[in-house]
Design a protein around this motif. Structure first.
Motif, PDB file in Angstrom:
ATOM      1  N   GLN A 142       5.892 -30.880  47.301  1.00 29.15           N
ATOM      2  CA  GLN A 142       5.516 -30.163  48.517  1.00 29.15           C
ATOM      3  C   GLN A 142       5.671 -31.060  49.749  1.00 29.15           C
ATOM      4  O   GLN A 142       6.204 -30.631  50.773  1.00 29.15           O
ATOM      5  CB  GLN A 142       4.064 -29.682  48.420  1.00 29.15           C
ATOM      6  N   GLN A 143       5.208 -32.306  49.636  1.00 21.52           N
ATOM      7  CA  GLN A 143       5.280 -33.228  50.767  1.00 21.52           C
ATOM      8  C   GLN A 143       6.719 -33.480  51.186  1.00 21.52           C
ATOM      9  O   GLN A 143       7.026 -33.543  52.379  1.00 21.52           O
ATOM     10  CB  GLN A 143       4.588 -34.558  50.433  1.00 21.52           C
TER      11      GLN A 143
ATOM     12  N   VAL B  70      -0.025 -21.546  33.410  1.00 21.08           N
ATOM     13  CA  VAL B  70       0.765 -21.035  34.525  1.00 21.08           C
ATOM     14  C   VAL B  70       0.405 -21.864  35.760  1.00 21.08           C
ATOM     15  O   VAL B  70      -0.775 -22.055  36.060  1.00 21.08           O
ATOM     16  CB  VAL B  70       0.467 -19.539  34.793  1.00 21.08           C
ATOM     17  N   THR B  71       1.432 -22.348  36.437  1.00 17.58           N
ATOM     18  CA  THR B  71       1.208 -23.122  37.657  1.00 17.58           C
ATOM     19  C   THR B  71       1.976 -22.455  38.792  1.00 17.58           C
ATOM     20  O   THR B  71       3.167 -22.184  38.667  1.00 17.58           O
ATOM     21  CB  THR B  71       1.690 -24.580  37.502  1.00 17.58           C
TER      22      THR B  71
ATOM     23  N   GLU C  24      10.304 -28.870  41.178  1.00 21.91           N
ATOM     24  CA  GLU C  24       9.177 -29.449  40.433  1.00 21.91           C
ATOM     25  C   GLU C  24       9.442 -29.411  38.925  1.00 21.91           C
ATOM     26  O   GLU C  24       9.222 -30.407  38.225  1.00 21.91           O
ATOM     27  CB  GLU C  24       7.888 -28.689  40.766  1.00 21.91           C
ATOM     28  N   ALA C  25       9.920 -28.281  38.432  1.00 17.58           N
ATOM     29  CA  ALA C  25      10.207 -28.165  36.994  1.00 17.58           C
ATOM     30  C   ALA C  25      11.277 -29.166  36.570  1.00 17.58           C
ATOM     31  O   ALA C  25      11.147 -29.822  35.527  1.00 17.58           O
ATOM     32  CB  ALA C  25      10.644 -26.737  36.658  1.00 17.58           C
TER      33      ALA C  25
ATOM     34  N   LEU D 161       0.054 -27.144  42.783  1.00 15.16           N
ATOM     35  CA  LEU D 161       0.718 -28.444  42.931  1.00 15.16           C
ATOM     36  C   LEU D 161      -0.011 -29.371  43.883  1.00 15.16           C
ATOM     37  O   LEU D 161       0.172 -30.583  43.837  1.00 15.16           O
ATOM     38  CB  LEU D 161       2.160 -28.258  43.421  1.00 15.16           C
ATOM     39  N   GLY D 162      -0.809 -28.823  44.773  1.00 11.93           N
ATOM     40  CA  GLY D 162      -1.527 -29.628  45.750  1.00 11.93           C
ATOM     41  C   GLY D 162      -2.289 -28.733  46.697  1.00 11.93           C
ATOM     42  O   GLY D 162      -2.348 -27.521  46.504  1.00 11.93           O
ATOM     43  N   THR D 163      -2.852 -29.349  47.715  1.00  8.90           N
ATOM     44  CA  THR D 163      -3.616 -28.608  48.717  1.00  8.90           C
ATOM     45  C   THR D 163      -3.004 -28.860  50.099  1.00  8.90           C
ATOM     46  O   THR D 163      -2.135 -29.718  50.251  1.00  8.90           O
ATOM     47  CB  THR D 163      -5.091 -29.063  48.737  1.00  8.90           C
ATOM     48  N   ARG D 164      -3.493 -28.158  51.091  1.00 12.76           N
ATOM     49  CA  ARG D 164      -3.027 -28.420  52.460  1.00 12.76           C
ATOM     50  C   ARG D 164      -3.329 -29.862  52.855  1.00 12.76           C
ATOM     51  O   ARG D 164      -2.519 -30.522  53.491  1.00 12.76           O
ATOM     52  CB  ARG D 164      -3.693 -27.473  53.454  1.00 12.76           C
ATOM     53  N   ALA D 165      -4.503 -30.328  52.497  1.00 11.04           N
ATOM     54  CA  ALA D 165      -4.899 -31.693  52.853  1.00 11.04           C
ATOM     55  C   ALA D 165      -4.182 -32.747  52.005  1.00 11.04           C
ATOM     56  O   ALA D 165      -3.926 -33.853  52.484  1.00 11.04           O
ATOM     57  CB  ALA D 165      -6.415 -31.847  52.692  1.00 11.04           C
TER      58      ALA D 165
END
Length: 170
Positions: A94-95, A78-79, A117-118, A84-88
């Motif tokens: 996301q970007q 499960v994602t 993403e999928a 998918l990433g972090t704030r940093a």
């Protein structure tokens, strides 16, 4: 907290880590993610699997976590948006949404990003029509559809560029 059971705890793999929940097997996956695992990206929208706010990936496929019992996620990856990433270091999808400022209230954003993403995982070079078709079941009441489409197209470009860069490092 999700409803507890007298049976043994359920084991899940979420965002690459093993997790345990005391929830009953019928508890919606959304409740476990939000209440037990404190992952707040999937949102409760309609509770019927219609709006897309609760979308997560299960084995890489977009799924509406409000209508999936937690037992159906056992033994699967499960994602959530957090995976998918972090704030940093946000992931490419996301970007792209950040770059295109593809949010107004942000409530639908989780579902939009996870759905894109999928799609990009199975089709790294979708057409605009394919993106529109994929997203047409995700509801946005604020009207940021233009920015969301721009972000989805940008996400495809960013992911392709990342793949080319990764190949060059090999």
């Amino acid at each position: 907290m999700a409803t507890t059971s007298s049976s043994s705890p359920l084991q899940l793999r979420v965002n690459g880590r093993d997790c345990v929940t005391p929830a009953t097997p019928d508890t919606p996956l959304l409740y476990v993610l939000r209440n037990d695992l404190e992952l707040n990206s999937p949102k409760y929208g309609c509770g019927l699997g219609e709006c897309g706010a609760c979308t997560v990936l299960i084995d890489g496929v977009a799924a509406r976590s409000c209508v999936i019992p937690v037992r159906a996620a056992q033994g699967r990856e499960v994602t959530t948006l957090e995976g998918l990433g972090t704030r940093a270091r946000p992931g490419p999808t996301q970007q792209a949404f950040i770059d295109c400022q593809a949010a107004q209230c942000g409530y639908c954003l989780n579902g939009m990003i996870m759905t894109v993403e999928a799609l990009l995982r199975r089709n790294p070079d979708p057409t605009e029509a394919q993106l529109r078709n994929e997203l047409h079941h995700n509801l946005c009441r604020c009207g940021t559809h233009v920015e969301i489409m721009q972000a989805a197209l940008r996400a495809a470009r960013l992911r392709r560029a990342a793949a080319i860069a990764a190949e060059g490092k090999q």
